[in-house]
Scaffold this motif. Structure first.
Motif, PDB file in Angstrom:
ATOM      1  N   GLU A 162      15.784  60.386 -16.126  1.00 61.05           N
ATOM      2  CA  GLU A 162      14.789  61.194 -15.425  1.00 61.05           C
ATOM      3  C   GLU A 162      13.637  61.460 -16.381  1.00 61.05           C
ATOM      4  O   GLU A 162      13.847  61.883 -17.517  1.00 61.05           O
ATOM      5  CB  GLU A 162      15.384  62.539 -14.997  1.00 61.05           C
ATOM      6  CG  GLU A 162      16.293  62.429 -13.788  1.00 61.05           C
ATOM      7  CD  GLU A 162      16.765  63.780 -13.272  1.00 61.05           C
ATOM      8  OE1 GLU A 162      17.385  63.797 -12.204  1.00 61.05           O
ATOM      9  OE2 GLU A 162      16.549  64.815 -13.948  1.00 61.05           O
ATOM     10  N   ILE A 163      12.430  61.192 -15.879  1.00 63.52           N
ATOM     11  CA  ILE A 163      11.227  61.410 -16.692  1.00 63.52           C
ATOM     12  C   ILE A 163      10.426  62.528 -16.037  1.00 63.52           C
ATOM     13  O   ILE A 163      10.142  62.456 -14.837  1.00 63.52           O
ATOM     14  CB  ILE A 163      10.336  60.140 -16.716  1.00 63.52           C
ATOM     15  CG1 ILE A 163      11.148  58.889 -17.082  1.00 63.52           C
ATOM     16  CG2 ILE A 163       9.112  60.351 -17.601  1.00 63.52           C
ATOM     17  CD1 ILE A 163      11.384  58.645 -18.510  1.00 63.52           C
ATOM     18  N   GLU A 164      10.082  63.532 -16.816  1.00 61.56           N
ATOM     19  CA  GLU A 164       9.152  64.560 -16.316  1.00 61.56           C
ATOM     20  C   GLU A 164       7.798  64.269 -16.908  1.00 61.56           C
ATOM     21  O   GLU A 164       7.669  64.115 -18.142  1.00 61.56           O
ATOM     22  CB  GLU A 164       9.601  65.948 -16.747  1.00 61.56           C
ATOM     23  CG  GLU A 164      10.529  66.605 -15.739  1.00 61.56           C
ATOM     24  CD  GLU A 164      10.954  67.969 -16.219  1.00 61.56           C
ATOM     25  OE1 GLU A 164      10.087  68.751 -16.637  1.00 61.56           O
ATOM     26  OE2 GLU A 164      12.168  68.211 -16.202  1.00 61.56           O
ATOM     27  N   ALA A 165       6.813  64.201 -16.045  1.00 63.72           N
ATOM     28  CA  ALA A 165       5.482  63.821 -16.512  1.00 63.72           C
ATOM     29  C   ALA A 165       4.429  64.449 -15.614  1.00 63.72           C
ATOM     30  O   ALA A 165       4.697  64.786 -14.460  1.00 63.72           O
ATOM     31  CB  ALA A 165       5.357  62.301 -16.496  1.00 63.72           C
ATOM     32  N   HIS A 166       3.224  64.589 -16.179  1.00 64.36           N
ATOM     33  CA  HIS A 166       2.086  65.112 -15.409  1.00 64.36           C
ATOM     34  C   HIS A 166       1.055  64.008 -15.306  1.00 64.36           C
ATOM     35  O   HIS A 166       0.748  63.385 -16.322  1.00 64.36           O
ATOM     36  CB  HIS A 166       1.465  66.322 -16.113  1.00 64.36           C
ATOM     37  CG  HIS A 166       2.423  67.455 -16.266  1.00 64.36           C
ATOM     38  ND1 HIS A 166       2.833  68.230 -15.210  1.00 64.36           N
ATOM     39  CD2 HIS A 166       3.090  67.917 -17.350  1.00 64.36           C
ATOM     40  CE1 HIS A 166       3.693  69.144 -15.647  1.00 64.36           C
ATOM     41  NE2 HIS A 166       3.874  68.960 -16.939  1.00 64.36           N
TER      42      HIS A 166
END
Ligand code: HSE
Length: 333
Positions: free
Chosen positions: A282-286
Motif C-alpha cells: 500500500e502506497i500513501e501519496a499526494h
C-alpha cells in the motif's frame, strides 16, 4: 541467463516457447533469444529440456563476456558470484535484469554509481513482490505524487506460514516445510523467517519511493520464528491477523523510518485479508491518496512474469529501474 532454479526454469520455458514468443511478437516486441544459460553443474538434470542450440555452461564469467549477449539475466541469487558477474556486465555496458533483492539492497548505491557511469541498464522488478508490478508503477505512474508511506507484506514464505498457523492450526515447522516444497522460500529460509528478505525488499522500495539507499542493517527487524500459537489465537480473538508487516515512512523534514516486524492488523483490512503467498504493498501519496498492489509474491512462474517484463522493457528502450526518480547517489547519467 545465469541460474536455472525455480525462477530460471520458468523464464527459460517461456523464452523458448513458440506460443509465448507469438504473444510478445503480437504486442510489437522482437522475441528475445536465449543464447546461453550459466549453471554451476551443467550435467545435473533440472526438469527442463533446452534446445541444443542454447549453450549450457559452467563458465559464468565467459558467458557474461560473450559478444552476442546483450542482456544478462541474473537468477543465481546470493551475493557472490552474482555480484561480481553483474558488475562485470554493467562495466562492459551490458544490460542486466536481476531478481536478487539481497544484492540490490546491500550493494544498490555502488551498483547505481557503476550503472550511471557506464550508461548500462539495470532492472530488478522481480526483486520486490515476486510477480506484482510495483517498481515500474511506483516510479512511472506515481511520478506526479509525493509519497509519504509504504506499508505491506513483502515475504510470501512467512505469510504462507502465518496463514497456515492461523487458518489450519498448523505448527511452525510443518508450515515452513510446505512453503519450501512450493518453491517460495530462499535457499536458506532464515532469510525469510528472520525478516532479512523483507528488509531487502523494503530497502529497494524506500530508494524508489523516498530517494535514499538505507543500509539493510539500519532497518528495525523482527522475524516470525518466535511467534507463538498463543499470539496468533489472541489476535484471532480480536478479529485480527498477525502479519510480518513492512513499514516505511517519510516525515515532512525528509527523515525516513523503516521497520519489519510481526504486527497484529484488522482482519477486515486489505493487509489483514492478504493470505498465503500473496503480497500486498500500500502506497500513501499526494494527491492520489492510498493505492494498493496485490498479487503472487513468490514462485517461479509469477516471478518469471516480472523478469520477462524487464527484458521486454529493455528492448523497448526503457532505462534502469530508478530511471524516472531523482539520482540517489549524486552521479550523473
Ligand atoms: N523467499 C521469497 C518469499 C521469494 O518468500 O517471498 C520471493 O522473493
Amino acid at each position: 541467463m545465469l541460474g536455472l532454479g525455480n525462477v530460471g526454469r520458468a523464464v527459460a520455458e517461456r523464452l523458448v516457447d513458440e506460443g509465448w514468443r507469438r504473444l510478445v511478437a503480437e504486442r510489437g516486441y522482437e522475441p528475445p533469444e536465449l543464447v546461453a544459460v550459466g549453471v554451476r553443474q551443467p550435467g545435473r538434470r533440472r526438469g527442463i529440456d533446452l534446445p541444443e542450440s542454447i549453450d549450457l555452461s559452467d563458465d559464468l564469467a565467459g558467458l557474461v563476456g560473450r559478444d552476442d549477449v546483450e542482456v544478462v539475466v541474473e537468477l543465481l541469487g546470493g551475493l557472490e558470484p552474482a555480484g561480481s558477474l553483474i558488475r562485470t556486465a554493467l562495466a562492459a555496458g551490458r544490460s542486466v535484469v536481476t531478481a536478487n533483492k539481497a544484492l540490490i539492497a546491500s550493494g544498490g548505491a555502488e551498483l547505481e554509481v557503476l550503472t550511471r557511469q557506464s550508461g548500462a541498464v539495470l532492472r530488478f522488478e522481480a526483486a520486490v513482490g515476486g510477480g506484482i508490478p510495483i517498481l515500474a508503477p511506483l516510479v512511472r505512474d506515481l511520478a506526479a505524487n509525493r509519497i509519504t508511506s509504504v506499508t505491506g507484506i513483502l515475504n510470501g514464505t512467512t505469510n504462507h506460514i502465518l496463514t497456515a498457523m492461523t487458518r489450519d492450526g498448523a505448527d511452525y515447522a510443518g508450515a515452513l516445510a510446505a512453503a519450501q516444497r512450493l518453491g517460495y522460500a530462499e535457499a536458506d529460509p532464515t532469510a525469510d523467517v528472520e525478516g532479512h528478505d523483507a528488509v531487502a525488499k523494503l530497502v529497494i522500495l524506500v530508494r524508489l519511493a523516498f530517494g535514499p539507499w538505507l543500509a539493510p542493517g539500519s532497518v528495525a527487524r523482527t522475524g516470525i520464528s518466535a511467534v507463538s500459537p498463543a499470539e496468533i489465537a489472541q489476535a484471532a480473538s480480536r478479529d485480527e491477523a498477525l502479519k510480518l508487516l513492512c513499514r516505511a515512512h517519510r516525515a515532512t523534514d525528509g527523515t525516513v523510518t523503516a521497520s519489519v516486524a510481526p504486527t497484529s492488523v484488522a482482519r477486515g483490512s486489505a493487509i489483514g485479508a492478504t493470505d498465503g503467498v500473496t503480497n500486498i504493498i500500500e502506497i500513501e501519496a499526494h494527491p492520489v491518496g492510498t493505492v494498493a498492489f496485490r498479487g503472487p509474491g513468490a514462485g517461479g512462474p509469477a516471478t518469471a512474469s516480472a523478469v520477462l517484463a524487464d527484458v521486454l522493457a529493455i528492448s523497448r528502450g526503457d532505462g534502469s529501474s530508478w530511471a524516472s526518480v531523482p539520482n540517489g547517489v549524486g552521479v550523473g547519467g
